[in-house]
Each structure stands twice: as C-alpha cells, then as structure tokens.
Design an enzyme around this catalytic site. Sequence first.
Site, PDB file in Angstrom:
ATOM      1  N   ASP A  13      -1.619   8.072   3.058  1.00 27.04           N
ATOM      2  CA  ASP A  13      -2.117   8.979   4.097  1.00 27.04           C
ATOM      3  C   ASP A  13      -2.980  10.105   3.542  1.00 27.04           C
ATOM      4  OD1 ASP A  13      -0.620   7.441   5.902  1.00 27.04           O
ATOM      5  OD2 ASP A  13       1.161   8.649   5.530  1.00 27.04           O
ATOM      6  N   GLY A  15      -6.158  10.104   3.574  1.00 33.12           N
ATOM      7  CA  GLY A  15      -7.431  10.167   4.298  1.00 33.12           C
ATOM      8  C   GLY A  15      -8.360   9.046   3.866  1.00 33.12           C
ATOM      9  N   LYS A  16      -7.774   7.934   3.429  1.00 34.07           N
ATOM     10  CA  LYS A  16      -8.588   6.793   2.965  1.00 34.07           C
ATOM     11  C   LYS A  16      -9.477   6.265   4.099  1.00 34.07           C
ATOM     12  CE  LYS A  16      -4.770   4.724   1.818  1.00 34.07           C
ATOM     13  NZ  LYS A  16      -3.782   5.817   1.938  1.00 34.07           N
ATOM     14  N   GLY A  17      -8.918   6.266   5.324  1.00 30.96           N
ATOM     15  CA  GLY A  17      -9.677   5.763   6.475  1.00 30.96           C
ATOM     16  C   GLY A  17     -10.931   6.589   6.691  1.00 30.96           C
ATOM     17  N   LYS A  18     -10.794   7.904   6.674  1.00 29.84           N
ATOM     18  CA  LYS A  18     -11.962   8.768   6.892  1.00 29.84           C
ATOM     19  C   LYS A  18     -13.015   8.535   5.817  1.00 29.84           C
ATOM     20  CE  LYS A  18     -13.996  13.233   6.418  1.00 29.84           C
ATOM     21  NZ  LYS A  18     -14.162  14.631   6.717  1.00 29.84           N
ATOM     22  N   GLY A  40      -1.850   2.742   8.020  1.00 28.61           N
ATOM     23  CA  GLY A  40      -2.405   3.333   9.233  1.00 28.61           C
ATOM     24  C   GLY A  40      -3.557   4.205   8.797  1.00 28.61           C
ATOM     25  N   HIS A  41      -4.770   3.717   9.019  1.00 28.54           N
ATOM     26  CA  HIS A  41      -5.957   4.430   8.551  1.00 28.54           C
ATOM     27  C   HIS A  41      -6.710   4.981   9.759  1.00 28.54           C
ATOM     28  CE1 HIS A  41      -5.967   1.965   4.547  1.00 28.54           C
ATOM     29  NE2 HIS A  41      -4.862   2.639   4.755  1.00 28.54           N
ATOM     30  N   GLN A 225      -1.861   2.415   1.297  1.00 25.79           N
ATOM     31  CA  GLN A 225      -0.765   3.185   0.688  1.00 25.79           C
ATOM     32  C   GLN A 225      -1.330   4.089  -0.426  1.00 25.79           C
ATOM     33  OE1 GLN A 225       0.136  -0.553   1.088  1.00 25.79           O
ATOM     34  NE2 GLN A 225       0.400   0.243   3.129  1.00 25.79           N
ATOM     35  N   GLY A 303       4.696   7.022  13.575  1.00 24.90           N
ATOM     36  CA  GLY A 303       4.791   8.288  14.303  1.00 24.90           C
ATOM     37  C   GLY A 303       5.817   9.253  13.716  1.00 24.90           C
ATOM     38  N   LYS A 332      -8.417  17.408   3.465  1.00 26.26           N
ATOM     39  CA  LYS A 332      -7.535  18.326   4.199  1.00 26.26           C
ATOM     40  C   LYS A 332      -7.413  19.705   3.557  1.00 26.26           C
ATOM     41  CE  LYS A 332      -4.718  16.212   7.077  1.00 26.26           C
ATOM     42  NZ  LYS A 332      -3.739  15.334   7.770  1.00 26.26           N
TER      43      LYS A 332
HETATM   44  P1  GDP Z   1      -4.978   7.121   5.331  1.00 30.91           P
HETATM   45  O1  GDP Z   1      -3.764   6.300   5.588  1.00 30.91           O
HETATM   46  O2  GDP Z   1      -5.138   7.478   3.897  1.00 30.91           O
HETATM   47  O3  GDP Z   1      -6.229   6.516   5.913  1.00 30.91           O
HETATM   48  O4  GDP Z   1      -4.745   8.489   6.089  1.00 30.91           O
HETATM   49  P2  GDP Z   1      -4.193   8.664   7.597  1.00 30.91           P
HETATM   50  O5  GDP Z   1      -5.281   8.294   8.537  1.00 30.91           O
HETATM   51  O6  GDP Z   1      -2.884   8.002   7.761  1.00 30.91           O
HETATM   52  O7  GDP Z   1      -3.885  10.212   7.598  1.00 30.91           O
HETATM   53  C1  GDP Z   1      -4.861  11.165   7.360  1.00 30.91           C
HETATM   54  C2  GDP Z   1      -4.975  12.075   8.592  1.00 30.91           C
HETATM   55  O8  GDP Z   1      -5.693  13.246   8.258  1.00 30.91           O
HETATM   56  C3  GDP Z   1      -5.747  11.433   9.733  1.00 30.91           C
HETATM   57  O9  GDP Z   1      -5.203  11.897  10.943  1.00 30.91           O
HETATM   58  C4  GDP Z   1      -7.161  11.952   9.541  1.00 30.91           C
HETATM   59  O10 GDP Z   1      -7.891  12.007  10.753  1.00 30.91           O
HETATM   60  C5  GDP Z   1      -6.887  13.345   9.032  1.00 30.91           C
HETATM   61  N1  GDP Z   1      -7.895  13.897   8.111  1.00 30.91           N
HETATM   62  C6  GDP Z   1      -8.600  13.264   7.151  1.00 30.91           C
HETATM   63  N2  GDP Z   1      -9.331  14.156   6.444  1.00 30.91           N
HETATM   64  C7  GDP Z   1      -9.063  15.367   6.977  1.00 30.91           C
HETATM   65  C8  GDP Z   1      -9.455  16.699   6.648  1.00 30.91           C
HETATM   66  O11 GDP Z   1     -10.208  16.949   5.719  1.00 30.91           O
HETATM   67  N3  GDP Z   1      -8.925  17.697   7.405  1.00 30.91           N
HETATM   68  C9  GDP Z   1      -8.072  17.481   8.439  1.00 30.91           C
HETATM   69  N4  GDP Z   1      -7.610  18.528   9.113  1.00 30.91           N
HETATM   70  N5  GDP Z   1      -7.680  16.240   8.775  1.00 30.91           N
HETATM   71  C10 GDP Z   1      -8.155  15.205   8.039  1.00 30.91           C
HETATM   72  P1  IMO Z   2      -1.426   4.168   4.363  1.00 27.23           P
HETATM   73  O1  IMO Z   2      -2.298   3.000   3.971  1.00 27.23           O
HETATM   74  C1  IMO Z   2       2.335   6.290   3.862  1.00 27.23           C
HETATM   75  C2  IMO Z   2       5.862   3.866   2.996  1.00 27.23           C
HETATM   76  C3  IMO Z   2       6.946   3.780   4.052  1.00 27.23           C
HETATM   77  C4  IMO Z   2       8.171   3.625   3.170  1.00 27.23           C
HETATM   78  C5  IMO Z   2       7.672   2.763   2.029  1.00 27.23           C
HETATM   79  C6  IMO Z   2       7.985   1.272   2.180  1.00 27.23           C
HETATM   80  O2  IMO Z   2      -1.602   4.596   5.773  1.00 27.23           O
HETATM   81  O3  IMO Z   2      -1.548   5.272   3.376  1.00 27.23           O
HETATM   82  P2  IMO Z   2       7.002  -0.647   3.747  1.00 27.23           P
HETATM   83  O4  IMO Z   2       6.963  -0.769   5.235  1.00 27.23           O
HETATM   84  O5  IMO Z   2       5.662  -0.680   3.097  1.00 27.23           O
HETATM   85  O6  IMO Z   2       7.957  -1.587   3.093  1.00 27.23           O
HETATM   86  O7  IMO Z   2       7.621   0.835   3.474  1.00 27.23           O
HETATM   87  O8  IMO Z   2       6.259   2.932   1.994  1.00 27.23           O
HETATM   88  N1  IMO Z   2       4.516   3.486   3.442  1.00 27.23           N
HETATM   89  C7  IMO Z   2       3.522   4.355   3.666  1.00 27.23           C
HETATM   90  N2  IMO Z   2       3.530   5.711   3.616  1.00 27.23           N
HETATM   91  N3  IMO Z   2       1.202   5.621   4.151  1.00 27.23           N
HETATM   92  C8  IMO Z   2       1.178   4.274   4.180  1.00 27.23           C
HETATM   93  O9  IMO Z   2       0.050   3.555   4.310  1.00 27.23           O
HETATM   94  C9  IMO Z   2       2.391   3.574   3.964  1.00 27.23           C
HETATM   95  N4  IMO Z   2       2.737   2.268   3.938  1.00 27.23           N
HETATM   96  C10 IMO Z   2       4.033   2.228   3.611  1.00 27.23           C
HETATM   97  O10 IMO Z   2       6.989   4.948   4.827  1.00 27.23           O
HETATM   98  O11 IMO Z   2       8.535   4.878   2.629  1.00 27.23           O
HETATM   99 MG    MG Z   3      -2.058   6.295   6.765  1.00 27.99          MG
END
Ligand code: GDP
Ligand code: IMO
Ligand code: MG
Length: 435
Positions: A13, A15-18, A40-41, A225, A303, A332
């Site tokens: 999490d 911010g790989k998606g962004k 979840g990206h 991840q 969530g 962030k």
């Molecule tokens: P990922 O799994 O690495 O793609 O990251 P996620 O999407 O799960 O979580 C990153 C969250 O931070 C998302 O809700 C993005 O929209 C948000 N985000 C990304 N970059 C920034 C930033 O620079 N500032 C803020 N406030 N939010 C950001």
């Molecule tokens: P992105 O790509 C954050 C965590 C789960 C749990 C552990 C094992 O959005 O960064 P699993 O279902 O993979 O067997 O769960 O890994 N986890 C993540 N935490 N971001 C993710 O993906 C994750 N994918 C799995 O919360 O602790």
């Molecule tokens: Mg994520």
Amino acid sequence: MAGIVLVGAQWGDEGKGKITDLIADDFDYVVRYQGGNNAGHTVIHGGRTLKLHLIPSGVLHDNKTCIIGNGVVFDPFVFLQEMEELQKGNLLQSNTRIYISERAHLIMPYHRSLDQAREAKTSGKKIGTTGRGIGPAYEDKAARTGIRVGDLYEENLFREMLRHNLEEKNFLLKNYYNEKPLDEEEIAAQYLDCAQKIKSYVADTSLILDHEIRQGKKILFEGAQGSHLDIDHGTYPYVTSSNTVSANASSGSGIGPNAITKVVGICKAYTTRVGEGPFPTELNDETGNHMQQVGQEFGATTGRKRRCGWLDMVLVRQAVRVSGIGALAITKLDVLTGLDKLKICVGYKYANDQFTHAAPASIRILSQCQPVYEEFDGWKEDILYARDMNELPVNARKYLRRLEELAEAKIVLVSVGAGREETIILEDPFINKLL
Ligand code: GDP
Ligand code: IMO
Ligand code: MG
C-alpha cells in the site's frame, strides 16, 4: 529495450497503483508478475477512484498491453468482474490489449474456504490474510497439485484434477475445520463456463514478452504487496505467499533478468501495515491516528484499518538491498503536514541494548526491537500544490534528504497527493533517465 520494476519498499500500500498509472504512458507493456487479488491498487482517473486487484494499473492508458504473468495466482471471476467495471465505466481504450498467462495458477473456491477457515480457527495466531485464497493457491502450486489457467481448456484433465483436489480439501474442510464441503459439479460448471469467457485473453505471455523485448518495447513490471511481505525476505510468517521482491519480476513473467534495467522502490513517507505481525515503529497514539485518518489508511481490498507508524529506514534499507532499488518514489508526504515533530527510525535496540541496522530474521527478536529515532521539525504549510522541490517547506526537504541518505538510493519522485498531477518529479523527464 527497457524493463523497469516498481516494487513496494514496506508492507504494501505504498502507492504503487498511483505511480504505475502516472508513468505508464512511457511504456508499451504493464505486467503483474506475482500475488493475486489480495492486492488493491488505487488509481484516480478523471475524478473517479478505481481499486484494481488483478488487472495492471496501466490499463487506463491509450495503447497499452497489460499482462497477468505466470507468477500470479488468478481468480477468473475477479478478473471478469474487474473487466466489467472497466467496460461499464467506459475506461477501456479500444486499443487496450490484455493477456493472461496460461501458466498462471487458478484460485479455486476451496482455496478461499481453506484460507478463511484457517484464519478463523487459529484466532490467536492468525496472519490476518485477505481471505482471497492466495496462500492455499500457492501451496498447491508448490505441492504440484495446482490447476493452471491452461488446464481449463482440457476438460477431462481439468475435471480429474478438480476431483483429486476436492477429495483432499473437502476432507479437511469437513473433518478438520467443520465447514461445508464443496460441490464438484458446481465448481466444474462455473469454471468451464468462465473459461470460455476468458479464452481470448489466455496466451503464452512469456513468448509475447520475449518477442516485444526483442523489438525494443518498454515494459513496466508492477509489483504487488511490499518487500516485507515477501515469503523469503519479509517478516515471516506474517507475510504473503509469494516473492514480492524485484527478482520475481523475471521468473513471474518468464523473461530473463537482463531485461530489467532499473528497479524503482515505492516508499510511503511513514509506515503502514494491514494484518498481523511485528511493527517496531507502530504508533498507538494521536500521531498514529493522524496518519490513519489524514492518510485515509484503510485496506483497499478488505477495508480494514491500516496500522500506522513512523518511517522505518531499517526496513527501507533492507528493501533497497534485496530488490536492488536504485531509485525511490516517496509517497504521501502530505500526510505528515501539521505534525510538530517527525521521527525516522535509523536502527533497532534489542536484548541488553544491542544495536542493529538490519532487521533480525527471528520474529521473536524483531517483536522485542525498540526503534532508535532521529527527530525532525515538521511543517504546517499545505504541500498539495508543490510541483518542485523548491516549493516544499525547508523542513520537508530536510526530512527527504535524510531519508535519501539513509536509503542510499536516489529520490526521483515525491508524491504530495493522491491525484496524478499531485506529484513532484525530481528528474525531468525522470523516466527517460531511468530507461
Ligand atoms: P498500492 O497498493 O501500493 O497501490 O497502494 P493503495 O492504493 O492500496 O494505497 C495507497 C493509497 O494512498 C491510495 O488510496 C492512494 O490513492 C493514496 N495515495 C497515493 N499517493 C498519495 C499521496 O501522495 N498522498 C495522499 N494523500 N494519498 C496518496
Ligand atoms: P498491495 O499490492 C498490504 C497482507 C495481508 C496479510 C498478509 C497475508 O495492495 O500493496 P494474503 O491474503 O496475501 O495471504 O495475506 O499480507 N497483504 C497486503 N497488505 N497490501 C497488499 O497488497 C497486501 N496483500 C496482502 O493483510 O497481512
Ligand atoms: Mg494496496
């Protein structure tokens, strides 16, 4: 030819998606190579927020080919659902192509059931998985009993494999977990029907990539991840079931490591973690709440509230080492605005005041580690509109400079908001420099 891997430097999490979405325009191919719909990206596009779990985050751009590689564990129903959402929202360009590796392993309903049943049973020791069946699917792959996407097109073989698997899984579900056994015919009918719906996407993606790499095409590998959820290098057993480090971009997509020119680490300006496991810099206080609320730190897949804490450079340095990260994208930074003092963890103290710069392998010792911090003054100015380092408050620049020193990797991008444009690109055009 250039292949760039984007890899999470923390616990996911970051911010790989962004960042994938931001730079995808400069590439021809965007490839997912490990994990599954545990990812979840988040991508913000035209004011809409999309959460992609399986389809690479570059999918919204014109003229892109997206690949789901052999290293991914693939839930075909999630794929179809995601495709439908994209189509409904008119978000797919007519020239978008998507391919799924015929070698990717399928996530089956018994994988989900086992994942969830195991987590429910082991309440004291649970991992806090996403419940998507990821672990059990990779277990079957390693046990050589997994069913691959390509097997869907050999009906007799598929049915035989399913029967063989179900015999064992239903025994476990019924007798060990006290759960309802699953129906073989129902699963077979669902999967064989789904197989026809995804047939046009299924291909030998290694061959495609090889051909394109020879043509000089540019490939972006989108990690899922983060480094510390890696099954070998992470905080085992509180990890996911795949190798999340950059090297897996090669085996997870069927190309040689020489196709990878650079690894970019994505690193949040603080640390978060979803699920269980040690977290030395975790903050269960007002500052942690600030990060959670201002950063909207909720898991994009489940969530759940993400746990939050100070930036841990022991972890980031290790990610730089194990993934060969040469450049860093910091995300962030805006979330830290308003905090009086900031801390960066530079090492750990443990038993009898021993000091370490490296994360211990023992989960027991890691759980006892006390972070050693350097303290920094914060800033109050809104940084959402900064587009150049000089537009950042001096204290923000100091914080980033120290981060860069400790990481021993160059910061090439700083994200100051969730939107595409809320970004400071330090090396302009930074992608060309990386390629
Ligand atoms: P990922 O799994 O690495 O793609 O990251 P996620 O999407 O799960 O979580 C990153 C969250 O931070 C998302 O809700 C993005 O929209 C948000 N985000 C990304 N970059 C920034 C930033 O620079 N500032 C803020 N406030 N939010 C950001
Ligand atoms: P992105 O790509 C954050 C965590 C789960 C749990 C552990 C094992 O959005 O960064 P699993 O279902 O993979 O067997 O769960 O890994 N986890 C993540 N935490 N971001 C993710 O993906 C994750 N994918 C799995 O919360 O602790
Ligand atoms: Mg994520």
